[in-house]
Design a protein around this motif. Structure first.
Motif, PDB file in Angstrom:
ATOM      1  N   ASP A   9      46.607  31.536  37.605  1.00 61.11           N
ATOM      2  CA  ASP A   9      46.676  31.531  36.149  1.00 61.11           C
ATOM      3  C   ASP A   9      48.097  31.837  35.656  1.00 61.11           C
ATOM      4  OD1 ASP A   9      45.085  31.410  33.609  1.00 61.11           O
ATOM      5  OD2 ASP A   9      46.058  33.360  33.361  1.00 61.11           O
TER       6      ASP A   9
ATOM      7  N   ASP B 198      40.267  27.135  38.998  1.00 59.28           N
ATOM      8  CA  ASP B 198      41.231  27.244  37.900  1.00 59.28           C
ATOM      9  C   ASP B 198      41.346  28.703  37.458  1.00 59.28           C
ATOM     10  OD1 ASP B 198      42.975  26.418  35.959  1.00 59.28           O
ATOM     11  OD2 ASP B 198      41.493  25.311  34.782  1.00 59.28           O
ATOM     12  N   ASP B 199      42.477  29.030  36.865  1.00 59.58           N
ATOM     13  CA  ASP B 199      42.697  30.371  36.299  1.00 59.58           C
ATOM     14  C   ASP B 199      42.411  31.463  37.326  1.00 59.58           C
ATOM     15  OD1 ASP B 199      43.146  28.935  34.023  1.00 59.58           O
ATOM     16  OD2 ASP B 199      41.264  29.479  33.049  1.00 59.58           O
TER      17      ASP B 199
ATOM     18  N   LYS C  66      44.316  27.650  41.766  1.00 57.30           N
ATOM     19  CA  LYS C  66      45.355  27.517  40.753  1.00 57.30           C
ATOM     20  C   LYS C  66      45.583  28.883  40.123  1.00 57.30           C
ATOM     21  CE  LYS C  66      45.913  23.720  38.122  1.00 57.30           C
ATOM     22  NZ  LYS C  66      45.847  22.800  36.944  1.00 57.30           N
TER      23      LYS C  66
ATOM     24  N   GLU D  87      50.413  27.550  37.635  1.00 62.96           N
ATOM     25  CA  GLU D  87      50.467  26.928  36.298  1.00 62.96           C
ATOM     26  C   GLU D  87      51.354  27.765  35.385  1.00 62.96           C
ATOM     27  OE1 GLU D  87      46.466  26.677  34.556  1.00 62.96           O
ATOM     28  OE2 GLU D  87      46.616  28.737  33.898  1.00 62.96           O
TER      29      GLU D  87
END
Ligand code: C2E
Ligand code: CA
Ligand code: CA
Ligand code: CA
Length: 281
Positions: free
Chosen positions: A204, A181-182, A202, A238
């Motif tokens: 950010d 993530d991020d 993913k 995202e």
């Protein structure tokens, strides 16, 4: 700097005193909230850019506080981590979201292959029974782990901790998907990334946002997608808010996207309405 810091403890700082009281209040509130199950999970759709269809949902926790209203996770996750409540809370989120996934998957043939993304706090990995708890959740919910994507932050990887590495390998063996993530905010070195069994990166939202300001070279996003694909991973963007960003991401062969352009995170009761409202899905 450490030694000179000592003297500061003698200085009375009314701001700090006030802050300490606020933190104590938050801690007491949080303990009560866990007991009374004041938490809710919202679900944000993740869209496949190849098909335009919903690939899955990310589970995002909210705190329905009895007097203060809806509190976002950024305002209580750090405190929950600090006082050790994150374990109970994050396990509750994990189990509740998987139960919900099972309901949706059974609802129609159309939804039987959707996935659920669960955010895991780095703190969970220091609990020795985490693996056993995960096995229990799977046994209880009967969800196939290959539909579950576990989101961890780059800092977890960067610690290069053998225990964490072992747990991630076990999760991978159990067929869970692992997502960083991020991506891009944690300065992870590429060789570290390479040595973990990851399925997706993913990107950010700060990088997706800057893509817009940077029309000519689209910032770092093309490089990130290139890295991800060259390591055999999927890429999720995202914070996609505009048609322009979506078009750019499509051009770059980004695999998946989520953001306000498609939908805000939705209350559980609104998810099926949302799906029904768009014939494309
Ligand atoms: P995250 O995992 O990076 O989640 C993405 C955040 O971006 C979410 O904020 C989401 O509501 C927001 N977002 C989604 N689309 C857009 C968009 O188009 N534009 C913008 N500006 N923002 C968008 P949220 O729900 O407030 O969550 C914040 C953070 O709290 C999460 O960041 C995650 O780190 C943490 N968190 C949320 N739920 C959980 C959980 O169940 N467990 C743990 N450990 N952490 C959680
Ligand atoms: Ca996330
Ligand atoms: Ca994120
Ligand atoms: Ca974030």
């Amino acid at each position: 700097a450490k030694s000179s810091g000592r003297a500061q403890y003698h200085v009375f700082d009314p701001d700090m005193h006030f802050k300490a009281i606020q933190i104590l209040e938050l801690e007491n509130d949080l303990r009560r909230a866990v007991e009374r199950e004041e938490f809710l999970i919202y679900y944000q759709p993740i869209i496949s850019l190849a098909t335009g269809k919903i690939a899955g949902f990310e589970a995002l926790v909210r705190w329905q506080h009895p007097t203060k209203g809806m509190i976002p996770p950024t305002e209580f996750i750090p405190a929950a981590e600090e006082i050790g409540l994150i374990y109970t809370l994050n396990i509750w989120i994990f189990k509740t979201a998987l139960k919900q996934l099972k309901i949706w998957q059974k609802h129609s043939a159309f939804l039987e292959n959707i996935t659920i993304n669960i955010n895991l706090s780095a703190r969970l990995f220091s609990y020795p029974d985490f693996g056993a708890v995960v096995d229990n959740i799977i046994a209880e919910t009967q969800v196939n782990p290959s539909y579950v994507e576990l989101e961890i932050t780059e800092s977890v990887i960067m610690e290069n901790n053998d225990i964490v590495r072992g747990i991630l390998q076990q999760l991978k063996q159990k067929k869970f998907k692992l997502v960083i993530d991020d991506f891009g905010t944690g300065y992870s070195s590429l060789s570290y990334l390479h040595s973990f069994p990851l399925n997706a990166l993913k990107i950010d939202k700060s990088f997706v946002k800057r893509m817009q300001d940077n029309q000519e070279n689209m910032g770092l996003v093309p490089a990130m997608i290139g890295i991800s694909h060259s390591m055999g991973m999927l890429t999720i963007a995202e914070g996609v808010e505009t048609q322009e960003q979506l078009a750019q991401l499509r051009t770059l062969n980004c695999d998946l996207a989520q953001g306000f352009l498609f939908s805000q995170p939705l209350k559980q009761e609104l998810v099926l309405d949302f799906i029904a409202s768009n014939p494309q899905w």
